[in-house]
Scaffold this motif. Structure first.
Motif, PDB file in Angstrom:
ATOM      1  N   ARG A  22       0.856  -1.183   0.000  1.00 27.19           N
ATOM      2  CA  ARG A  22       0.000   0.000   0.000  1.00 27.19           C
ATOM      3  C   ARG A  22       0.888   1.227   0.000  1.00 27.19           C
ATOM      4  O   ARG A  22       2.022   1.186   0.483  1.00 27.19           O
ATOM      5  CB  ARG A  22      -0.936  -0.013   1.206  1.00 27.19           C
ATOM      6  CG  ARG A  22      -1.808  -1.236   1.203  1.00 27.19           C
ATOM      7  CD  ARG A  22      -2.941  -1.263   2.175  1.00 27.19           C
ATOM      8  NE  ARG A  22      -2.685  -0.812   3.514  1.00 27.19           N
ATOM      9  CZ  ARG A  22      -3.592  -0.814   4.474  1.00 27.19           C
ATOM     10  NH1 ARG A  22      -4.804  -1.249   4.238  1.00 27.19           N
ATOM     11  NH2 ARG A  22      -3.303  -0.387   5.673  1.00 27.19           N
ATOM     12  N   TYR A  23       0.374   2.313  -0.541  1.00 26.58           N
ATOM     13  CA  TYR A  23       1.141   3.539  -0.691  1.00 26.58           C
ATOM     14  C   TYR A  23       0.379   4.720  -0.107  1.00 26.58           C
ATOM     15  O   TYR A  23      -0.848   4.742  -0.123  1.00 26.58           O
ATOM     16  CB  TYR A  23       1.442   3.814  -2.172  1.00 26.58           C
ATOM     17  CG  TYR A  23       2.397   2.813  -2.769  1.00 26.58           C
ATOM     18  CD1 TYR A  23       3.757   3.088  -2.840  1.00 26.58           C
ATOM     19  CD2 TYR A  23       1.953   1.592  -3.243  1.00 26.58           C
ATOM     20  CE1 TYR A  23       4.641   2.175  -3.374  1.00 26.58           C
ATOM     21  CE2 TYR A  23       2.837   0.666  -3.784  1.00 26.58           C
ATOM     22  CZ  TYR A  23       4.170   0.967  -3.840  1.00 26.58           C
ATOM     23  OH  TYR A  23       5.055   0.056  -4.361  1.00 26.58           O
ATOM     24  N   ILE A  41      -6.023   8.878  -9.929  1.00 29.96           N
ATOM     25  CA  ILE A  41      -5.662   8.008  -8.801  1.00 29.96           C
ATOM     26  C   ILE A  41      -6.679   6.879  -8.661  1.00 29.96           C
ATOM     27  O   ILE A  41      -6.317   5.716  -8.500  1.00 29.96           O
ATOM     28  CB  ILE A  41      -5.545   8.824  -7.501  1.00 29.96           C
ATOM     29  CG1 ILE A  41      -4.329   9.758  -7.580  1.00 29.96           C
ATOM     30  CG2 ILE A  41      -5.458   7.917  -6.283  1.00 29.96           C
ATOM     31  CD1 ILE A  41      -4.288  10.822  -6.508  1.00 29.96           C
ATOM     32  N   LYS A  44      -6.353   4.050 -11.295  1.00 33.30           N
ATOM     33  CA  LYS A  44      -5.183   3.171 -11.258  1.00 33.30           C
ATOM     34  C   LYS A  44      -4.962   2.495  -9.912  1.00 33.30           C
ATOM     35  O   LYS A  44      -4.070   1.664  -9.776  1.00 33.30           O
ATOM     36  CB  LYS A  44      -3.936   3.965 -11.633  1.00 33.30           C
ATOM     37  CG  LYS A  44      -3.998   4.487 -13.058  1.00 33.30           C
ATOM     38  CD  LYS A  44      -2.738   5.130 -13.492  1.00 33.30           C
ATOM     39  CE  LYS A  44      -2.896   5.600 -14.923  1.00 33.30           C
ATOM     40  NZ  LYS A  44      -1.653   5.971 -15.530  1.00 33.30           N
ATOM     41  N   THR A  45      -5.767   2.858  -8.905  1.00 28.76           N
ATOM     42  CA  THR A  45      -5.584   2.290  -7.571  1.00 28.76           C
ATOM     43  C   THR A  45      -6.938   2.019  -6.925  1.00 28.76           C
ATOM     44  O   THR A  45      -7.977   2.469  -7.410  1.00 28.76           O
ATOM     45  CB  THR A  45      -4.803   3.244  -6.651  1.00 28.76           C
ATOM     46  OG1 THR A  45      -5.583   4.427  -6.443  1.00 28.76           O
ATOM     47  CG2 THR A  45      -3.446   3.608  -7.211  1.00 28.76           C
ATOM     48  N   ASN A  46      -6.887   1.312  -5.813  1.00 33.83           N
ATOM     49  CA  ASN A  46      -8.058   1.155  -4.945  1.00 33.83           C
ATOM     50  C   ASN A  46      -7.841   2.084  -3.760  1.00 33.83           C
ATOM     51  O   ASN A  46      -6.864   1.935  -3.032  1.00 33.83           O
ATOM     52  CB  ASN A  46      -8.192  -0.285  -4.456  1.00 33.83           C
ATOM     53  CG  ASN A  46      -8.444  -1.246  -5.591  1.00 33.83           C
ATOM     54  OD1 ASN A  46      -9.168  -0.931  -6.517  1.00 33.83           O
ATOM     55  ND2 ASN A  46      -7.822  -2.407  -5.528  1.00 33.83           N
ATOM     56  N   VAL A  57      -3.649   4.125  -0.609  1.00 31.22           N
ATOM     57  CA  VAL A  57      -4.138   3.400  -1.778  1.00 31.22           C
ATOM     58  C   VAL A  57      -3.418   2.065  -1.930  1.00 31.22           C
ATOM     59  O   VAL A  57      -2.306   1.887  -1.449  1.00 31.22           O
ATOM     60  CB  VAL A  57      -3.958   4.224  -3.078  1.00 31.22           C
ATOM     61  CG1 VAL A  57      -4.749   5.515  -3.027  1.00 31.22           C
ATOM     62  CG2 VAL A  57      -2.497   4.502  -3.356  1.00 31.22           C
ATOM     63  N   GLU A  58      -4.091   1.132  -2.613  1.00 31.39           N
ATOM     64  CA  GLU A  58      -3.488  -0.123  -3.056  1.00 31.39           C
ATOM     65  C   GLU A  58      -3.484  -0.072  -4.570  1.00 31.39           C
ATOM     66  O   GLU A  58      -4.539   0.031  -5.194  1.00 31.39           O
ATOM     67  CB  GLU A  58      -4.325  -1.325  -2.609  1.00 31.39           C
ATOM     68  CG  GLU A  58      -4.035  -1.818  -1.247  1.00 31.39           C
ATOM     69  CD  GLU A  58      -4.795  -3.105  -0.928  1.00 31.39           C
ATOM     70  OE1 GLU A  58      -5.655  -3.534  -1.721  1.00 31.39           O
ATOM     71  OE2 GLU A  58      -4.523  -3.665   0.129  1.00 31.39           O
ATOM     72  N   PRO A  59      -2.303  -0.136  -5.177  1.00 26.26           N
ATOM     73  CA  PRO A  59      -2.269  -0.080  -6.646  1.00 26.26           C
ATOM     74  C   PRO A  59      -2.753  -1.389  -7.252  1.00 26.26           C
ATOM     75  O   PRO A  59      -2.616  -2.455  -6.659  1.00 26.26           O
ATOM     76  CB  PRO A  59      -0.792   0.152  -6.949  1.00 26.26           C
ATOM     77  CG  PRO A  59      -0.069  -0.415  -5.785  1.00 26.26           C
ATOM     78  CD  PRO A  59      -0.975  -0.217  -4.605  1.00 26.26           C
ATOM     79  N   LYS A  60      -3.319  -1.283  -8.450  1.00 21.85           N
ATOM     80  CA  LYS A  60      -3.726  -2.482  -9.171  1.00 21.85           C
ATOM     81  C   LYS A  60      -2.497  -3.222  -9.670  1.00 21.85           C
ATOM     82  O   LYS A  60      -2.526  -4.420  -9.873  1.00 21.85           O
ATOM     83  CB  LYS A  60      -4.664  -2.102 -10.305  1.00 21.85           C
ATOM     84  CG  LYS A  60      -5.967  -1.506  -9.777  1.00 21.85           C
ATOM     85  CD  LYS A  60      -6.873  -1.033 -10.857  1.00 21.85           C
ATOM     86  CE  LYS A  60      -8.129  -0.432 -10.211  1.00 21.85           C
ATOM     87  NZ  LYS A  60      -8.973   0.227 -11.167  1.00 21.85           N
ATOM     88  N   ASP A  62       1.994  -2.696  -9.013  1.00 23.66           N
ATOM     89  CA  ASP A  62       3.018  -1.864  -8.363  1.00 23.66           C
ATOM     90  C   ASP A  62       3.737  -0.940  -9.342  1.00 23.66           C
ATOM     91  O   ASP A  62       4.163   0.146  -8.984  1.00 23.66           O
ATOM     92  CB  ASP A  62       4.040  -2.732  -7.625  1.00 23.66           C
ATOM     93  CG  ASP A  62       3.495  -3.243  -6.300  1.00 23.66           C
ATOM     94  OD1 ASP A  62       2.527  -2.647  -5.797  1.00 23.66           O
ATOM     95  OD2 ASP A  62       4.046  -4.224  -5.784  1.00 23.66           O
ATOM     96  N   MET A  65       2.533   2.747  -9.685  1.00 26.35           N
ATOM     97  CA  MET A  65       2.865   3.792  -8.708  1.00 26.35           C
ATOM     98  C   MET A  65       3.984   4.691  -9.223  1.00 26.35           C
ATOM     99  O   MET A  65       3.982   5.889  -8.975  1.00 26.35           O
ATOM    100  CB  MET A  65       3.236   3.179  -7.360  1.00 26.35           C
ATOM    101  CG  MET A  65       2.067   2.512  -6.667  1.00 26.35           C
ATOM    102  SD  MET A  65       0.547   3.483  -6.595  1.00 26.35           S
ATOM    103  CE  MET A  65       1.028   4.863  -5.605  1.00 26.35           C
TER     104      MET A  65
END
Length: 98
Positions: A22-23, A41, A44-46, A57-60, A62, A65
Motif C-alpha cells: 500500500r502507498y 488516482i 489506477k488504484t483502490n 491506496v493499493e495499486p492495481k 506496483d 505507482m
C-alpha cells in the motif's frame, strides 16, 4: 499484480499472509484536491482511506505507482511501512544469577 508476505501476530501466533503493498499519497498543493488528479488516482488504484490531503491506496499493479508519481507532480508517493507495537510488559528470558 505483485504481492509480498507479511507476518501478522495474533495472540502470540505468527501468521503469514499475502498482502499487496500500500502507498501513501500526500498532496503538496492547496485544497481542494484537483478532480483530475483524483480521477487518475481512482482509475489506477483502490482507495483505502483518505484525509484532507493524504490518501492511502493499493495499486492495481506496483509498476503503476512509478507512473502515478511522474504524472502527479503536486503529490508525494511513499510506500506504507508497518511497525510492530512493542509489548508494554517486559518478559524475563532468564532469571538473574544469585
Amino acid at each position: 499484480m505483485q504481492s509480498t508476505e507479511r507476518n501478522v501476530t495474533v495472540n502470540k501466533l505468527v501468521i503469514n499472509s499475502m498482502a499487496q503493498d500500500r502507498y501513501i499519497l500526500n498532496f503538496k498543493g492547496s485544497l481542494p484536491l484537483p478532480d483530475s488528479d483524483m480521477q487518475l488516482i481512482r482509475s489506477k488504484t483502490n482507495l483505502i482511506d483518505a484525509s484532507r490531503k493524504t490518501l492511502l491506496v493499493e495499486p492495481k499493479d506496483d509498476a503503476l505507482m512509478y507512473e502515478l508519481a511522474r504524472e502527479l507532480p503536486d503529490w508525494t508517493v511513499k510506500k506504507e511501512i508497518l511497525y510492530t507495537i512493542p509489548s508494554p510488559n517486559p518478559t524475563v528470558l532468564k532469571p538473574p544469577k544469585p
